[in-house]
Motif scaffolding. Structure first.
Motif, PDB file in Angstrom:
ATOM      1  N   LEU A 165      -0.546  -3.795  -5.535  1.00 29.55           N
ATOM      2  CA  LEU A 165      -0.268  -2.454  -4.951  1.00 29.55           C
ATOM      3  C   LEU A 165      -1.734  -1.809  -4.899  1.00 29.55           C
ATOM      4  CD1 LEU A 165       1.651  -0.154  -4.108  1.00 29.55           C
ATOM      5  CD2 LEU A 165       1.677   0.471  -6.591  1.00 29.55           C
ATOM      6  N   VAL A 166      -2.164  -1.260  -3.395  1.00 30.36           N
ATOM      7  CA  VAL A 166      -3.184  -0.536  -3.284  1.00 30.36           C
ATOM      8  C   VAL A 166      -2.874   0.778  -3.254  1.00 30.36           C
ATOM      9  CG1 VAL A 166      -4.842   0.115  -1.549  1.00 30.36           C
ATOM     10  CG2 VAL A 166      -3.946  -2.188  -1.699  1.00 30.36           C
ATOM     11  N   GLN A 167      -3.232   1.787  -4.148  1.00 32.88           N
ATOM     12  CA  GLN A 167      -2.773   3.183  -4.418  1.00 32.88           C
ATOM     13  C   GLN A 167      -3.868   4.100  -3.948  1.00 32.88           C
ATOM     14  OE1 GLN A 167      -2.680   2.429  -8.920  1.00 32.88           O
ATOM     15  NE2 GLN A 167      -0.248   2.949  -8.769  1.00 32.88           N
ATOM     16  N   GLU A 168      -3.288   5.474  -4.147  1.00 37.27           N
ATOM     17  CA  GLU A 168      -4.313   6.463  -3.452  1.00 37.27           C
ATOM     18  C   GLU A 168      -5.757   6.625  -4.155  1.00 37.27           C
ATOM     19  OE1 GLU A 168      -3.853  11.126  -2.394  1.00 37.27           O
ATOM     20  OE2 GLU A 168      -2.755  10.328  -4.044  1.00 37.27           O
ATOM     21  N   GLU A 169      -5.764   6.298  -5.468  1.00 44.39           N
ATOM     22  CA  GLU A 169      -7.024   6.303  -6.249  1.00 44.39           C
ATOM     23  C   GLU A 169      -7.972   5.391  -5.587  1.00 44.39           C
ATOM     24  OE1 GLU A 169      -3.634   4.933  -9.188  1.00 44.39           O
ATOM     25  OE2 GLU A 169      -4.213   6.348  -7.695  1.00 44.39           O
ATOM     26  N   HIS A 170      -7.510   4.138  -5.146  1.00 39.15           N
ATOM     27  CA  HIS A 170      -8.286   3.132  -4.729  1.00 39.15           C
ATOM     28  C   HIS A 170      -8.996   3.723  -3.511  1.00 39.15           C
ATOM     29  CE1 HIS A 170      -5.313   0.459  -6.885  1.00 39.15           C
ATOM     30  NE2 HIS A 170      -6.393   0.605  -7.628  1.00 39.15           N
ATOM     31  N   ILE A 171      -8.102   4.123  -2.612  1.00 38.62           N
ATOM     32  CA  ILE A 171      -8.908   4.766  -1.216  1.00 38.62           C
ATOM     33  C   ILE A 171      -9.876   5.843  -1.584  1.00 38.62           C
ATOM     34  CG2 ILE A 171      -8.107   5.808   0.887  1.00 38.62           C
ATOM     35  CD1 ILE A 171      -7.145   3.139   0.707  1.00 38.62           C
ATOM     36  N   LYS A 172      -9.461   6.709  -2.504  1.00 37.29           N
ATOM     37  CA  LYS A 172     -10.606   7.677  -2.960  1.00 37.29           C
ATOM     38  C   LYS A 172     -11.719   7.054  -3.304  1.00 37.29           C
ATOM     39  CE  LYS A 172      -7.297  11.400  -3.641  1.00 37.29           C
ATOM     40  NZ  LYS A 172      -6.892  12.647  -4.326  1.00 37.29           N
ATOM     41  N   ALA A 193     -10.866  -4.934  -2.316  1.00 42.46           N
ATOM     42  CA  ALA A 193     -11.213  -4.986  -3.687  1.00 42.46           C
ATOM     43  C   ALA A 193     -10.058  -5.231  -4.577  1.00 42.46           C
ATOM     44  CB  ALA A 193     -11.550  -3.462  -3.831  1.00 42.46           C
ATOM     45  N   CYS A 194      -8.888  -4.515  -4.214  1.00 40.12           N
ATOM     46  CA  CYS A 194      -7.620  -4.642  -5.117  1.00 40.12           C
ATOM     47  C   CYS A 194      -7.257  -6.280  -5.224  1.00 40.12           C
ATOM     48  CB  CYS A 194      -6.329  -3.889  -4.559  1.00 40.12           C
ATOM     49  SG  CYS A 194      -6.850  -2.040  -4.701  1.00 40.12           S
ATOM     50  N   VAL A 195      -7.268  -6.887  -4.029  1.00 41.88           N
ATOM     51  CA  VAL A 195      -6.965  -8.362  -3.891  1.00 41.88           C
ATOM     52  C   VAL A 195      -7.980  -9.277  -5.072  1.00 41.88           C
ATOM     53  CG1 VAL A 195      -6.518 -10.440  -2.390  1.00 41.88           C
ATOM     54  CG2 VAL A 195      -5.753  -8.266  -1.650  1.00 41.88           C
ATOM     55  N   ALA A 196      -9.125  -8.945  -4.623  1.00 46.05           N
ATOM     56  CA  ALA A 196     -10.254  -9.799  -5.450  1.00 46.05           C
ATOM     57  C   ALA A 196      -9.990  -9.347  -6.914  1.00 46.05           C
ATOM     58  CB  ALA A 196     -11.780  -9.100  -4.969  1.00 46.05           C
ATOM     59  N   LYS A 197      -9.810  -8.158  -7.268  1.00 48.04           N
ATOM     60  CA  LYS A 197      -9.612  -7.976  -8.712  1.00 48.04           C
ATOM     61  C   LYS A 197      -8.185  -8.576  -9.167  1.00 48.04           C
ATOM     62  CE  LYS A 197      -8.914  -4.020 -12.034  1.00 48.04           C
ATOM     63  NZ  LYS A 197      -8.861  -2.597 -12.056  1.00 48.04           N
ATOM     64  N   ALA A 198      -7.347  -8.671  -8.435  1.00 50.91           N
ATOM     65  CA  ALA A 198      -5.930  -9.537  -8.774  1.00 50.91           C
ATOM     66  C   ALA A 198      -6.305 -10.650  -9.121  1.00 50.91           C
ATOM     67  CB  ALA A 198      -4.681  -9.017  -7.921  1.00 50.91           C
ATOM     68  N   GLY A 218     -12.677   1.532   5.686  1.00 52.58           N
ATOM     69  CA  GLY A 218     -12.516   2.092   4.463  1.00 52.58           C
ATOM     70  C   GLY A 218     -11.110   1.443   3.812  1.00 52.58           C
ATOM     71  N   LEU A 219     -10.096   1.363   4.614  1.00 54.19           N
ATOM     72  CA  LEU A 219      -8.827   0.702   4.269  1.00 54.19           C
ATOM     73  C   LEU A 219      -9.063  -0.795   4.017  1.00 54.19           C
ATOM     74  CD1 LEU A 219      -5.712   0.359   4.008  1.00 54.19           C
ATOM     75  CD2 LEU A 219      -5.942  -0.082   6.716  1.00 54.19           C
ATOM     76  N   GLN A 220      -9.866  -1.557   4.835  1.00 52.47           N
ATOM     77  CA  GLN A 220     -10.081  -2.970   4.667  1.00 52.47           C
ATOM     78  C   GLN A 220     -11.081  -2.829   3.201  1.00 52.47           C
ATOM     79  OE1 GLN A 220     -12.818  -4.658   7.394  1.00 52.47           O
ATOM     80  NE2 GLN A 220     -12.822  -6.562   6.524  1.00 52.47           N
ATOM     81  N   LEU A 221     -11.955  -2.011   2.918  1.00 55.70           N
ATOM     82  CA  LEU A 221     -12.440  -2.206   1.589  1.00 55.70           C
ATOM     83  C   LEU A 221     -11.556  -2.264   0.585  1.00 55.70           C
ATOM     84  CD1 LEU A 221     -15.065  -2.028  -0.081  1.00 55.70           C
ATOM     85  CD2 LEU A 221     -15.430   0.100   0.466  1.00 55.70           C
ATOM     86  N   ALA A 222     -10.885  -1.022   0.377  1.00 59.59           N
ATOM     87  CA  ALA A 222      -9.852  -1.149  -0.556  1.00 59.59           C
ATOM     88  C   ALA A 222      -8.661  -2.214  -0.923  1.00 59.59           C
ATOM     89  CB  ALA A 222      -9.216   0.441  -0.261  1.00 59.59           C
ATOM     90  N   VAL A 223      -8.479  -2.706   0.197  1.00 61.67           N
ATOM     91  CA  VAL A 223      -7.455  -3.913   0.130  1.00 61.67           C
ATOM     92  C   VAL A 223      -8.125  -4.911  -0.350  1.00 61.67           C
ATOM     93  CG1 VAL A 223      -6.190  -5.320   1.413  1.00 61.67           C
ATOM     94  CG2 VAL A 223      -5.860  -2.851   1.872  1.00 61.67           C
ATOM     95  N   ILE A 235       0.844  -1.155   0.048  1.00 61.22           N
ATOM     96  CA  ILE A 235      -0.010  -0.118   0.050  1.00 61.22           C
ATOM     97  C   ILE A 235       0.736   1.391   0.020  1.00 61.22           C
ATOM     98  CG2 ILE A 235      -0.009   0.043   2.711  1.00 61.22           C
ATOM     99  CD1 ILE A 235      -3.139   1.062   2.419  1.00 61.22           C
ATOM    100  N   GLU A 236       0.471   2.305  -0.924  1.00 59.84           N
ATOM    101  CA  GLU A 236       1.442   3.558  -0.708  1.00 59.84           C
ATOM    102  C   GLU A 236       1.073   4.336   0.355  1.00 59.84           C
ATOM    103  OE1 GLU A 236       1.273   4.652  -5.512  1.00 59.84           O
ATOM    104  OE2 GLU A 236      -0.165   5.668  -4.301  1.00 59.84           O
TER     105      GLU A 236
END
Length: 605
Positions: free
Chosen positions: A416-423, A399-404, A392-397, A370-371
């Motif tokens: 990599l969890v980026q700022e745009e994923h958090i926003k 989502a990124c793992v499921a997509k990968a 919010g952190l849990q949701l972003a992480v 995560i950045e």
């Protein structure tokens, strides 16, 4: 001597399952290995100790392990000897707990001996845990994946990703602190040198009301008190929620508290979450029992206790005001979350990022990253609400793992969890506003005072806080109409028509189009000259009427109408001078005789 085998099963302290006494040690080896791989050695938000513990005593020159249940002792003895710990103590080295058995049987503490090891290069790169700090980019290296006393290790890629997708509860609940050392952001209330911290540590807990915004740590502080009380064993802790509990439930718990105090000499702490949900009569149920010390009441509320808690109950409790968490406190909380999830943090410095990523490739170990600026974004956007930030952190992480996992076969080298994923997950700043609560009155007061002080920028800001928080625009428009007469008054007579027009326009078109109309009116009223001449004069009239002693003066006869002959004969309208018939001023009294000469614009009470 081996104990007699009991018929009942033995509960596993890790997964909570029931097993035959003869197989519990072998199960513990596999269960704890799986548990460490899934959670990185973290026990998460568990605040309770394991269900069963072992006692260590010194026998025959070695440290013999004597389980609480005779069945476990019999199982150890069945292996041909007594289970013991190497060197007389449980050795912890590099996160691996090893044990030996003098007779070849399975050791009770042989829980980590089959845990896989990572390469030497990874051990070197992960030997120092990182700290979350926006002022130092070099601090964002590998983060410890465990809150236990074991050394941090890189997670198994498949198991780690699977565990990130299958967290069984919200991250905010999983990471709820169990001690004051892990409790961040409320140093004014429970800091090192505060009186309240001393009382909590000495178990001399008074009746308390925790008042603060959502996610600031009210319920968590109550859980810390509960955890401390359970360890001491001198206090019983009961939790109720005012959203679901009834008066009969409260009375039942109070009756149990009376029995505990009378029979066991044990005090009871009763924690009521959302205590403002209880009405006045329900709150009265606590009064005599708090007064006599049968229970120690701890209430948590997001509403102002001055309005939502009975004054009699409020006088028996101490109110602790918890503030919104600062960005620094949110940083510490997010560090624990990153630590728990086993994430790596990529700093803002490009060279440092490159070094860490190349180290990952050399070690052939995949990692979820995560950045650093993504963590900073969470800390700023959550508006001091730890629950919103962690979830919010849990949701972003996730989502990124499921997509990968769904788009890559085999899985990628790293995620990599980026700022745009958090926003994208938070969408916008988490604005605290309650249309019927404390923030409603605080913001409208701030808007009114900003316009009165002719600060057009502050007026627009507080107007925006209310509208973006979901306030009814017609309520704001009504307040602007009031302001036009109360604070602008005769200094700018056009202000009142402006405010009334704004109200009518908001009524016609509604939100969101009417927001610019309200903004225009607020700026106009801020820039307008101010006069409270009318407001003061009318307040003086009200004071005069309310403070008058005896009957109020009668209307003078010459000011009364005389529509009938009888009224004329009684002197009604006699001597009245009709002003339009005169070319100049008319000398005539209009106030009652007792108030003649009074000037309410200069009147002193």
């Amino acid at each position: 001597m081996a104990g007699v085998v009991e018929a009942e099963c033995v509960k596993c302290p890790v997964c909570g399952g029931d097993f035959e006494p003869a197989s519990i040690n072998a199960h513990l080896d596999e269960c704890l290995l799986d548990h460490q791989a899934e959670s990185g050695g973290d026990r998460g938000g568990e605040s309770e100790p394991p269900a069963k513990k072992v006692r260590v005593n010194g026998e025959s020159g070695g440290a013999g392990v004597k389980p609480e249940r005779p069945a476990a002792a019999a199982a150890a003895a069945s292996g041909g000897g007594t289970a013991g710990v190497s060197g007389g103590t449980g050795g912890v080295s590099g996160g691996t707990c090893t044990s030996t058995s003098t007779g070849g049987g399975p050791g009770v503490f042989s829980l980590f001996q089959n845990k896989p090891k990572v390469t030497e290069k990874l051990e070197k790169s992960s030997s120092s845990t990182s700290s979350y700090s926006s002022s130092s980019s070099s601090s964002s290296s590998f983060i410890s994946s465990s809150f236990s006393n074991t050394t941090a290790t890189a997670p198994n890629p498949g198991m780690k990703w699977e565990s990130l997708l299958n967290i069984d509860k919200p991250l905010a609940e999983k990471l709820r602190p169990s001690s004051l050392e892990e409790y961040f952001g409320q140093n004014k209330v429970v800091g090192e040198q505060t009186l309240m911290r001393s009382l909590l540590q000495s178990q001399e807990i008074p009746s308390l009301i925790f008042w603060g915004p959502p996610g600031c740590g009210k319920t968590t502080l109550a859980h810390i008190i509960a955890s401390s009380s359970k360890k001491k064993g001198s206090t019983r802790f009961v939790t109720l929620s005012a959203t679901s509990a009834s008066t009969s439930d409260v009375r039942e718990f109070i009756k149990q508290a009376q029995n505990e105090l009378r029979l066991c000499k044990r005090k009871t702490i009763l924690f009521i979450d959302e205590i403002h949900r209880f009405n006045k009569s329900q709150q009265d149920t606590f009064l005599p029992h708090v007064e006599c010390g049968t229970i120690t009441l701890i209430g948590a509320t997001t509403e102002n206790p001055s309005f939502q808690v009975n004054s009699a109950l409020l006088s028996r409790c101490r109110v602790l005001v918890l503030e919104k968490l600062s960005v620094e406190a949110m940083g510490s909380i997010l560090l624990r979350a990153v630590d728990s999830l086993g994430l790596g943090v990529l700093p803002d410095d490009a060279s440092e990022r490159k070094r860490l990523m190349s180290a990952e490739q050399r070690c052939s170990v995949s990692q979820v990253w995560i950045e650093q600026k993504a963590l900073d974004t969470i800390a700023h956007l959550c508006d001091g609400d730890a629950r919103a930030g962690l979830n919010g952190l849990q949701l972003a992480v996730q989502a990124c793992v499921a997509k990968a996992r769904s788009t890559n076969t085999p899985p990628p080298r790293h995620i990599l969890v980026q700022e745009e994923h958090i926003k994208e997950g938070l969408q916008r700043s988490h604005i605290l506003y309650d249309k019927a609560g404390e923030e409603h009155y605080n913001c409208i007061s701030a808007l009114h005072k900003s316009m009165r002080g002719s600060d057009e920028n502050a007026s627009l800001y507080w107007l925006g806080r209310m509208l973006e928080g979901g306030e009814d625009p017609l309520y704001v428009a009504r307040r602007l109409v009031r302001f036009a007469s109360e604070d602008v008054g005769l200094a700018d007579p056009a202000a009142l028509p402006q405010a009334v027009s704004a109200f009518q326009a908001c009524h016609f078109i509604g939100m969101p189009e009417c927001e610019v109309i309200l903004a225009q009116c607020a700026v106009y009223l801020s820039r307008a000259p101010k006069s409270i001449e009318i407001y003061t004069a009318y307040n003086n009239v009200k004071a005069c009427l309310r403070n008058h002693k005896g009957p109020l003066p009668s209307v003078p006869l010459h000011l009364r109408n005389a529509p009938t002959k009888l009224m004329k004969e009684l002197g009604y309208a006699k001597g009245y001078k009709y002003n339009p018939k005169f070319n100049g001023p008319v000398d005539q009294e209009y106030l009652p005789e007792e108030l003649r000469g009074t000037n309410f614009f200069t009147w002193k009470r």
